[in-house]
Scaffold this motif. Structure first.
Motif, PDB file in Angstrom:
ATOM      1  N   TYR A 169       0.814  -1.361   0.193  1.00 43.91           N
ATOM      2  CA  TYR A 169       0.441  -0.009   0.284  1.00 43.91           C
ATOM      3  C   TYR A 169       0.583   1.128  -0.104  1.00 43.91           C
ATOM      4  O   TYR A 169       2.380   1.396   0.725  1.00 43.91           O
ATOM      5  N   ASP A 170       0.085   2.714  -0.707  1.00 41.22           N
ATOM      6  CA  ASP A 170       1.112   3.188  -0.744  1.00 41.22           C
ATOM      7  C   ASP A 170       0.142   4.919   0.246  1.00 41.22           C
ATOM      8  O   ASP A 170      -0.827   4.398   0.956  1.00 41.22           O
ATOM      9  N   ARG A 171       0.368   5.732   0.510  1.00 43.65           N
ATOM     10  CA  ARG A 171       0.644   6.620   0.384  1.00 43.65           C
ATOM     11  C   ARG A 171      -1.293   6.609   0.518  1.00 43.65           C
ATOM     12  O   ARG A 171      -2.647   6.994   0.726  1.00 43.65           O
ATOM     13  N   SER A 172      -2.025   6.919  -1.123  1.00 43.77           N
ATOM     14  CA  SER A 172      -2.475   7.500  -1.814  1.00 43.77           C
ATOM     15  C   SER A 172      -3.756   6.124  -1.400  1.00 43.77           C
ATOM     16  O   SER A 172      -4.984   6.535  -1.072  1.00 43.77           O
ATOM     17  N   PHE A 173      -3.093   4.779  -1.126  1.00 43.93           N
ATOM     18  CA  PHE A 173      -4.597   3.937  -0.015  1.00 43.93           C
ATOM     19  C   PHE A 173      -4.852   4.421   1.118  1.00 43.93           C
ATOM     20  O   PHE A 173      -5.705   4.643   1.622  1.00 43.93           O
ATOM     21  N   TYR A 214       4.528   7.494   6.356  1.00 49.89           N
ATOM     22  CA  TYR A 214       2.894   8.166   6.424  1.00 49.89           C
ATOM     23  C   TYR A 214       2.105   7.958   7.491  1.00 49.89           C
ATOM     24  O   TYR A 214       2.529   6.783   7.450  1.00 49.89           O
ATOM     25  N   SER A 215       1.341   8.704   8.354  1.00 50.10           N
ATOM     26  CA  SER A 215       0.488   8.020   8.749  1.00 50.10           C
ATOM     27  C   SER A 215      -0.682   8.657   9.246  1.00 50.10           C
ATOM     28  O   SER A 215      -1.444   9.113   8.256  1.00 50.10           O
ATOM     29  N   ARG A 216      -1.478   8.191   9.540  1.00 48.17           N
ATOM     30  CA  ARG A 216      -3.206   8.996  10.135  1.00 48.17           C
ATOM     31  C   ARG A 216      -3.596   7.860  11.919  1.00 48.17           C
ATOM     32  O   ARG A 216      -3.057   7.292  12.159  1.00 48.17           O
ATOM     33  N   TYR A 217      -4.099   8.923  12.772  1.00 52.28           N
ATOM     34  CA  TYR A 217      -4.190   8.749  14.063  1.00 52.28           C
ATOM     35  C   TYR A 217      -5.660   8.870  14.512  1.00 52.28           C
ATOM     36  O   TYR A 217      -6.608  10.074  14.018  1.00 52.28           O
ATOM     37  N   PHE A 218      -6.275   7.925  15.783  1.00 54.55           N
ATOM     38  CA  PHE A 218      -7.379   7.952  16.186  1.00 54.55           C
ATOM     39  C   PHE A 218      -7.584   7.615  17.325  1.00 54.55           C
ATOM     40  O   PHE A 218      -6.724   6.415  17.513  1.00 54.55           O
ATOM     41  N   ALA A 219      -8.353   8.650  17.979  1.00 59.16           N
ATOM     42  CA  ALA A 219      -8.390   8.660  18.973  1.00 59.16           C
ATOM     43  C   ALA A 219     -10.290   8.503  19.866  1.00 59.16           C
ATOM     44  O   ALA A 219     -10.532   9.177  20.334  1.00 59.16           O
ATOM     45  N   PRO A 220     -10.490   7.871  19.422  1.00 57.85           N
ATOM     46  CA  PRO A 220     -12.310   7.566  19.680  1.00 57.85           C
ATOM     47  C   PRO A 220     -12.961   6.683  21.213  1.00 57.85           C
ATOM     48  O   PRO A 220     -13.365   7.564  21.652  1.00 57.85           O
ATOM     49  N   TRP A 221     -11.239   6.812  22.673  1.00 58.09           N
ATOM     50  CA  TRP A 221     -11.664   6.614  24.046  1.00 58.09           C
ATOM     51  C   TRP A 221     -11.593   7.568  24.300  1.00 58.09           C
ATOM     52  O   TRP A 221     -11.907   8.370  25.578  1.00 58.09           O
ATOM     53  N   VAL A 222     -10.824   8.951  23.444  1.00 52.08           N
ATOM     54  CA  VAL A 222     -11.677  10.310  24.148  1.00 52.08           C
ATOM     55  C   VAL A 222     -12.192  11.421  23.598  1.00 52.08           C
ATOM     56  O   VAL A 222     -12.096  12.256  23.273  1.00 52.08           O
TER      57      VAL A 222
END
Length: 277
Positions: A169-173, A214-222
């Motif tokens: 996978y790459d950035r666009s994915f 590359y990254s993305r971040y998720f924190a539904p716990w807070v």
């Protein structure tokens, strides 16, 4: 009660881009419940509270301050963009005279330094450890379905789960990947995980500047479904990718969903330096 509150767009030089944080200056102690009430009313991913450590301190002249961060639903132990916003308010709005500011926080002492082209943050780097897939399989499947996973690591210091997607996978994915965060707090409710990092390996050179990851971040716990900019995630990403790539200076890009603006971070082992996108 009257309190000065600023809203600063971190990691950008353009209004309404980057990631906004509220910054509240406290001349004296605030009732504990009031921190959360103010953060809930501001309704940004984080509200930072800067407090004087001594009654005689000055926001203009002192170089050490207390700092706390609150999401709309809870206090968090570390926040990068709200720390940057706090330093920017002190340096550029309050006209603090020092070249280096030290913030006393739940994560220890953090430093912000004036630089010719911005502000440099010195943040800790936290190690990651292999995580058994079967222990977090339900969580990962709920978030990203059958997306191929190459590696899973856990950071006990930050309670973040790092999921490296397949190198195919790459950035666009990653950028277009639809992540379902709504069921995650119900699936993982032990308190072990408080944030989910998705990351892919960067691409070599070419027409544009190369990025190591590359990254993305998720924190539904807070209370944060997805945070478009988070320095705290890079305290984990820097450690992981430094080990994987055998590099001590890296260039990483956090890419929020296609509808939001992206930002760039220079990641150095034991130091994270912000630059404008």
């Amino acid at each position: 009660m009257k309190l000065p509150i600023f809203i600063a767009d971190a990691f950008t030089a353009t209004a309404f881009r980057g990631n906004p944080a509220a910054v509240c200056l406290l001349e004296s102690a605030l009732e504990e419940d009031a921190h959360q009430q103010i953060a809930r009313e501001m309704n940004l991913s984080e509200t930072a509270f800067i407090r004087k450590l001594q009654p005689t301190d000055s926001f203009t002249q002192s170089s050490r301050f207390g700092l706390r961060w609150f999401t709309p639903v809870s206090e968090v132990p570390l926040c990068g963009h709200a720390t940057l916003a706090s330093a920017a308010v002190l340096f550029h709005k309050i006209k603090n005279r020092n070249s280096i500011l030290t913030f006393v926080t739940m994560s220890g002492e953090l430093k912000a330094r004036r630089a010719e082209d911005g502000i440099v943050l010195d943040f800790p780097v936290y190690p990651t450890f292999p995580q058994d897939f079967h222990e977090v399989e339900d969580l990962i499947k709920a978030a990203i379905g059958d997306t191929l996973v190459q590696d899973i690591r856990y950071s006990p210091d930050t309670r973040k789960l790092l999921v490296r997607l397949s190198d195919s996978y790459d950035r666009s994915f990653l950028e277009s990947l639809k992540v379902n965060t709504e069921p995650l707090p119900a699936i993982e409710k032990t308190g072990k995980v408080r944030g989910l990092i998705l990351t892919v390996k960067g691409e070599p050179g070419g027409q544009t500047a190369p990025y190591d990851f590359y990254s993305r971040y998720f924190a539904p716990w807070v209370g944060i479904a997805e945070d478009p900019v988070t320095g705290s995630a890079h305290t984990v990403l820097s450690s992981y990718w430094s080990q994987q790539l055998r590099k001590k200076e890296m260039r990483g890009r956090m890419i929020p969903p296609l509808s939001l603006d992206a930002w760039v971070l220079n990641s150095r082992l034991c130091k994270c330096s912000t630059i404008e996108p």
